[in-house]
Scaffold this active site. Sequence first.
Site, PDB file in Angstrom:
ATOM      1  CE  LYS A 196      73.624  18.439  11.312  1.00  0.00           C
ATOM      2  NZ  LYS A 196      74.478  19.563  11.736  1.00  0.00           N
ATOM      3  NE  ARG A 219      78.718  16.455  14.028  1.00  0.00           N
ATOM      4  CZ  ARG A 219      79.860  16.849  14.584  1.00  0.00           C
ATOM      5  NH1 ARG A 219      80.141  16.521  15.829  1.00  0.00           N
ATOM      6  NH2 ARG A 219      80.736  17.546  13.883  1.00  0.00           N
ATOM      7  CD  GLU A 235      64.554  16.421  17.100  1.00  0.00           C
ATOM      8  OE1 GLU A 235      64.541  17.650  17.245  1.00  0.00           O
ATOM      9  OE2 GLU A 235      65.251  15.674  17.801  1.00  0.00           O
ATOM     10  CE  LYS A 250      73.678  19.235   7.367  1.00  0.00           C
ATOM     11  NZ  LYS A 250      74.518  19.853   8.346  1.00  0.00           N
ATOM     12  CB  SER A 276      79.763  18.405   2.129  1.00  0.00           C
ATOM     13  OG  SER A 276      79.641  17.463   3.175  1.00  0.00           O
ATOM     14  CE1 TYR A 315      78.992  23.699   1.275  1.00  0.00           C
ATOM     15  CE2 TYR A 315      77.711  21.683   0.991  1.00  0.00           C
ATOM     16  CZ  TYR A 315      78.345  22.595   1.818  1.00  0.00           C
ATOM     17  OH  TYR A 315      78.315  22.416   3.174  1.00  0.00           O
TER      18      TYR A 315
END
Length: 325
Positions: A196, A219, A235, A250, A276, A315
Amino acid sequence: MFPQRRLRRLRRTPALRRMVAETVLTPDDLIAPLFVREGIDEPQPIPSLPGVVQHTRASLTAEVKELVDLGIPAVVLFGVPERKDAEGSGASDPDGIVQVALRDLRDAFGDSVVLVTDLCLDEYTDHGHCGLLTPSGAVDNDATLDRYAEVAVVQAEAGADIVAPSGMMDGQVAAIRDALDEDEFGEVAILAYAAKYASALYGPFRDAVDVEIADGGDRKAYQQDVRNVRESLEEVRADVLEGADLLMVKPALSYLDVITRVRAEHDLPLAAYHVSGEYAMIKAAAANGWIDGELVALEQLTAIKRAGADLVLTYLAKEAAAALG
Ligand code: PBG
């Protein structure tokens, strides 16, 4: 004379093209992200995610009914709590909004839908970070693992089939697996947000869950650097060793190379999150009449699958499933 390659022969009619299609997108590949907000009576639109809303408990159940009827197998739930605090208490409250919603959905649909929960603290913390903070304001990896373990058990108790840790703490999959097994939730699977990135494409999501990271922070100290791909493979390997059942990359479109590399190395089911910002870009351009939104949506979702993903969190799930018929 050496015969000339005639690749166009198999593109001539729709039936020929369908016959040789290498990638087939179906509703079975789609997981719909849904937001449920505590303490509201009417669904709330999210301006930066046109067509997506913060659901009430009732509207969430109605939406899941429509998704199930369209053949979508799974939803992933995100909660928007009324109150936020430093520890993100709402995430592990048995009566917190996601837990209540899980029970509603399980009652309404039994096992006919797969219930996935995002497992993180950022929607529930007043500082907006994915974990607990040290006095100096850094995210405390190991203290956060204890919180994730609590959240996992509470989500499992409320009926989650799959928990999806998205906080990018080291050791999160192992900590969650241990906690679930200790509490007899050995059947609950883990979808690891394994690779991510610290992407700028999560902006509309933060509107959807009312998250603002304190002091203009970001982040980057826990999510991955956009410049790296080998780091993703490390990861993912770590998460596989820790017991992940499904893997995720992601965002999706800017990371098709990562999807392909992970697919080449691993045989677990692989998901990608069309996030998004990726959705918002399609909607904004389509609203301006600059692109055909539906065609671009299907093109992007197909590309993500072609790159190697088995599943796409998007979405666009409802409209894509409707278009795929
Ligand atoms: C963290 C989480 C985020 C998203 C999914 N889970 C936000 C973040 O990491 O900042 C983003 C999803 C999207 O942009 O659609 N709980």
